[in-house]
Scaffold this motif. Structure first.
Motif, PDB file in Angstrom:
ATOM      1  N   PHE A 116       0.812  -1.204   0.000  1.00 35.60           N
ATOM      2  CA  PHE A 116       0.000   0.000   0.000  1.00 35.60           C
ATOM      3  C   PHE A 116       0.852   1.263   0.000  1.00 35.60           C
ATOM      4  O   PHE A 116       1.984   1.272   0.504  1.00 35.60           O
ATOM      5  CB  PHE A 116      -0.918   0.022   1.225  1.00 35.60           C
ATOM      6  CG  PHE A 116      -1.977  -1.033   1.199  1.00 35.60           C
ATOM      7  CD1 PHE A 116      -3.092  -0.894   0.388  1.00 35.60           C
ATOM      8  CD2 PHE A 116      -1.865  -2.175   1.979  1.00 35.60           C
ATOM      9  CE1 PHE A 116      -4.079  -1.866   0.361  1.00 35.60           C
ATOM     10  CE2 PHE A 116      -2.848  -3.149   1.960  1.00 35.60           C
ATOM     11  CZ  PHE A 116      -3.960  -2.990   1.146  1.00 35.60           C
ATOM     12  N   ASN A 117       0.284   2.323  -0.540  1.00 38.86           N
ATOM     13  CA  ASN A 117       0.898   3.651  -0.491  1.00 38.86           C
ATOM     14  C   ASN A 117       0.163   4.458   0.569  1.00 38.86           C
ATOM     15  O   ASN A 117      -0.942   4.951   0.325  1.00 38.86           O
ATOM     16  CB  ASN A 117       0.796   4.333  -1.854  1.00 38.86           C
ATOM     17  CG  ASN A 117       1.538   5.662  -1.894  1.00 38.86           C
ATOM     18  OD1 ASN A 117       1.615   6.376  -0.898  1.00 38.86           O
ATOM     19  ND2 ASN A 117       2.072   5.999  -3.059  1.00 38.86           N
ATOM     20  N   ASN A 148       0.503   7.430   1.673  1.00 35.58           N
ATOM     21  CA  ASN A 148       0.212   8.817   1.310  1.00 35.58           C
ATOM     22  C   ASN A 148      -1.045   8.915   0.456  1.00 35.58           C
ATOM     23  O   ASN A 148      -1.863   9.826   0.622  1.00 35.58           O
ATOM     24  CB  ASN A 148       1.403   9.422   0.575  1.00 35.58           C
ATOM     25  CG  ASN A 148       2.607   9.582   1.467  1.00 35.58           C
ATOM     26  OD1 ASN A 148       2.474   9.851   2.661  1.00 35.58           O
ATOM     27  ND2 ASN A 148       3.796   9.394   0.922  1.00 35.58           N
ATOM     28  N   LEU A 149      -1.219   7.964  -0.471  1.00 35.32           N
ATOM     29  CA  LEU A 149      -2.436   7.956  -1.274  1.00 35.32           C
ATOM     30  C   LEU A 149      -3.647   7.622  -0.402  1.00 35.32           C
ATOM     31  O   LEU A 149      -4.721   8.212  -0.567  1.00 35.32           O
ATOM     32  CB  LEU A 149      -2.316   6.937  -2.405  1.00 35.32           C
ATOM     33  CG  LEU A 149      -1.353   7.291  -3.549  1.00 35.32           C
ATOM     34  CD1 LEU A 149      -1.343   6.165  -4.583  1.00 35.32           C
ATOM     35  CD2 LEU A 149      -1.735   8.610  -4.204  1.00 35.32           C
ATOM     36  N   ALA A 150      -3.470   6.681   0.511  1.00 37.05           N
ATOM     37  CA  ALA A 150      -4.569   6.320   1.404  1.00 37.05           C
ATOM     38  C   ALA A 150      -4.993   7.515   2.248  1.00 37.05           C
ATOM     39  O   ALA A 150      -6.190   7.713   2.517  1.00 37.05           O
ATOM     40  CB  ALA A 150      -4.158   5.153   2.295  1.00 37.05           C
ATOM     41  N   ARG A 207      -4.949  10.567   1.361  1.00 39.75           N
ATOM     42  CA  ARG A 207      -5.701  11.500   0.516  1.00 39.75           C
ATOM     43  C   ARG A 207      -7.162  11.114   0.386  1.00 39.75           C
ATOM     44  O   ARG A 207      -8.034  11.967   0.210  1.00 39.75           O
ATOM     45  CB  ARG A 207      -5.062  11.567  -0.867  1.00 39.75           C
ATOM     46  CG  ARG A 207      -3.789  12.370  -0.931  1.00 39.75           C
ATOM     47  CD  ARG A 207      -3.106  12.243  -2.277  1.00 39.75           C
ATOM     48  NE  ARG A 207      -4.013  12.576  -3.398  1.00 39.75           N
ATOM     49  CZ  ARG A 207      -3.674  12.450  -4.674  1.00 39.75           C
ATOM     50  NH1 ARG A 207      -2.462  11.994  -4.987  1.00 39.75           N
ATOM     51  NH2 ARG A 207      -4.532  12.780  -5.626  1.00 39.75           N
ATOM     52  N   VAL A 208      -7.450   9.807   0.468  1.00 37.30           N
ATOM     53  CA  VAL A 208      -8.813   9.354   0.192  1.00 37.30           C
ATOM     54  C   VAL A 208      -9.550   8.871   1.430  1.00 37.30           C
ATOM     55  O   VAL A 208     -10.752   8.581   1.342  1.00 37.30           O
ATOM     56  CB  VAL A 208      -8.802   8.223  -0.856  1.00 37.30           C
ATOM     57  CG1 VAL A 208      -8.141   8.687  -2.134  1.00 37.30           C
ATOM     58  CG2 VAL A 208      -8.097   6.977  -0.324  1.00 37.30           C
ATOM     59  N   SER A 209      -8.874   8.762   2.570  1.00 46.33           N
ATOM     60  CA  SER A 209      -9.539   8.206   3.738  1.00 46.33           C
ATOM     61  C   SER A 209      -8.991   8.811   5.019  1.00 46.33           C
ATOM     62  O   SER A 209      -7.780   8.989   5.177  1.00 46.33           O
ATOM     63  CB  SER A 209      -9.358   6.684   3.776  1.00 46.33           C
ATOM     64  OG  SER A 209      -9.857   6.145   4.975  1.00 46.33           O
TER      65      SER A 209
END
Length: 559
Positions: free
Chosen positions: A525-526, A528-530, A532-534
């Motif tokens: 998993f990334n 930082n992306l997680a 952004r969305v959660s």
């Protein structure tokens, strides 16, 4: 499940970090660090830290360590610095009476290693290659230029270079008394050799490296290689050291002039600070000691990385440790697959057993396992045998038989991650209640837990399939709180899946969650992306190994 409890004395500094890194690579090792400084770097990489009395307060120090060994069931002691070597050597028998092995050399060897003048004279007496040495820079036989080394020093500190006799007046009488003088070489290579000698006097494989760059006496860039004459001199010198009581991890240094002449230059009676450079090529001197010389499983074949094109290097790494304020936490829920157990390794072990039983209808072992691993790595593990049989042209009857053989296959190996036994043991010792929460078929998960021997280290087990649900359904997480008899805000979650483990624990009201990202695991998993969305990531901390839990979980406070 047995653990080796290893105590690293004076292990708070960089010397201790090298030992910890080597010990961490030995499966089933719980690392205890003792140091006289409460705040230090190495405590963050150990399983437990203990504040020791000063070594100069000998009896208090000895009593504390002996008591610590008894309380923590210590099996072995390693020394990080020169300061504790002599004390530990003198009291070796006292520790042995408590079944504690002290990996420190005997006094005669320590006296030799800690005084360069004595060491050089010994080398010359033994007929081993050594540069001429002088007790004074004014010796009439001295061949200039000269280098003066502190008799009791190490590294490059305190060195004096005298170009000719006219410069000798620059050295005071007091300084000269603590120096040993040798011819100063202009062009040479320095080779460092890490090794260990066990209690039976057996020598580990030797880890050779040519120093390319050093900084402040620390090797930072090396070539893992040594010519044959260096290897022969090293082995001969070490064999001469054994009768003096050389034991434990050690380091030898040899100089080589460009005309191929060689001289032994230094002996460190403990693990050198640059030992991690040997670990980088798969040679672990501590594994040799702790596994009774079973080097086949602890030392890799490093011949492929030797030579002028290979390099080993050391660098500093920075970490930030936030204050998560988890003092009220009383319980920890762990995921199983790819958190505690290497799921891919488990699957491959079962596939090997499957091939052995069904090899009459399968291609050769390497072909079968390679095909299976490709399917697993590409993410189609749920339909592994469907895809295999399709590729191999096998009918449905054989597919069903392969699935049944796979399910019954019971590996004997334990594919736990190396940090798992010591971490679970220490968390229980700190007073935490522990649960495992896992998806996947119950029969499969119970088989894993039975083989791995984890059940005695946990308080409860929740298999979501037995509840008729799966993660991230918060009901499964709430069931853990019920069985642990703790409210959700006193529990943290540790798992590898941001959307199942972290989301489920967040919705169930857990205090915090730790996302462990294992190299080679199914999910990468990334964070930082997680983020952004959660909002889940706001209550989640990513870690790379379970030992980092101790940065935040320091123990359950007693009422």
């Amino acid at each position: 499940m047995s653990l080796r409890n290893i105590l690293v004395i004076s292990g708070g500094g960089f010397q201790g970090l090298g030992l910890i890194k080597a010990l961490r690579a030995v499966t089933g090792t719980r690392i205890l660090v003792g140091d006289c400084y409460a705040e230090n770097v190495a405590r963050y990489f150990s399983d437990a830290f203990f504040l020791l009395p000063l070594i100069k307060e000998e009896q208090a120090f000895l009593n504390f360590v002996l008591d610590l060994c008894e309380r923590e069931s210590v099996n072995a002691i390693f020394a990080s610095t020169d300061y504790e070597l002599e004390l530990l050597a003198r009291h070796r028998d006292t520790f042995a009476a408590q079944n504690v092995t002290v990996y420190v050399s005997n006094i005669p060897l320590l006296e030799l290693a800690n005084d360069k003048l004595l060491f050089y004279r010994w080398l010359l007496r033994e007929g081993l290659p050594c540069l001429p040495c002088y007790t004074t820079h004014q010796d009439t036989n001295a061949a200039f230029p000269l280098i003066g080394k502190p008799r009791h020093g190490w590294g490059s500190r305190g060195l004096h270079i005298l170009a000719d006799r006219e410069t000798t007046s620059a050295i005071s009488i007091e300084e000269n008394e603590d120096l040993v003088w040798q011819p100063c070489l202009k062009d040479f290579d320095e080779y460092s050799i890490d090794f260990s000698i066990n209690v039976m006097g057996n020598i580990s494989p030797l880890a050779f490296r040519r120093r390319i760059r050093s900084l402040g006496g620390f090797a930072i860039l090396c070539e893992p290689y040594a010519p044959e004459n260096i290897q022969s001199i090293a082995r001969l010198t070490i064999e001469h050291l054994i009768p003096l009581g050389a034991r434990g991890p050690m380091n030898l240094q040899i100089l080589r002039a460009y005309d191929d002449t060689c001289w032994v230059s230094d002996l460190n009676p403990r693990a050198g600070t640059s030992m991690p450079l040997s670990l980088a090529i798969g040679l672990n001197p501590l594994a040799f000691l702790l596994t009774d010389g079973a080097v086949d499983s602890n030392f890799s074949n490093h011949s492929s990385v030797q030579g002028s094109r290979a390099r080993t290097l050391r660098y500093l790494e920075e970490r930030s440790i936030p204050d998560l304020q988890l003092n009220e936490v009383r319980g920890i829920v762990f995921d199983l697959d790819d958190t505690l157990l290497d799921q891919k390794a488990w699957m491959i072990s079962k596939l090997e057993l499957t091939w052995h039983e069904e090899r009459a209808v399968l291609p050769e072992r390497a072909v079968f396992l390679s095909m299976a691993l490709q399917i697993i790595e590409e993410g189609n593990r749920a339909y592994l045998f469907d895809a295999l049989c399709l590729q191999l042209g096998l009918d449905d009857t054989i597919r069903l038989r392969l699935i049944e053989t796979y399910r019954k296959a019971r590996p004997e190996d334990i594919p736990l991650y190396s940090d798992v036994p010591s971490t679970l043991y220490q968390l229980r010792k700190l007073g935490y209640r522990i649960a495992i929460l896992s998806d996947n078929p119950p029969v499969s998960q119970r088989q894993k837990l039975d083989v791995c021997g984890l059940l005695p280290l946990i308080d409860t087990l929740v298999l979501t399939a037995e509840l008729g649900t799966q993660k991230p359904d918060p009901h499964a997480f709430i069931e853990c709180t019920r069985l642990l008899e703790l409210p959700p805000d006193q529990i943290v979650m540790v798992g590898d899946n941001l959307f199942r483990d972290m989301r489920g624990s967040f919705d169930a009201g857990y205090r915090h969650s730790f996302h462990v990202q294992r190299a080679g695991a199914f999910f990468n998993f990334n964070p930082n992306l997680a983020l952004r969305v959660s909002s889940v990531m706001l209550t989640c901390t990513t870690i790379t190994n379970l030992n980092e839990l101790f940065w935040h979980l320091t123990g359950v406070a007693t009422p």
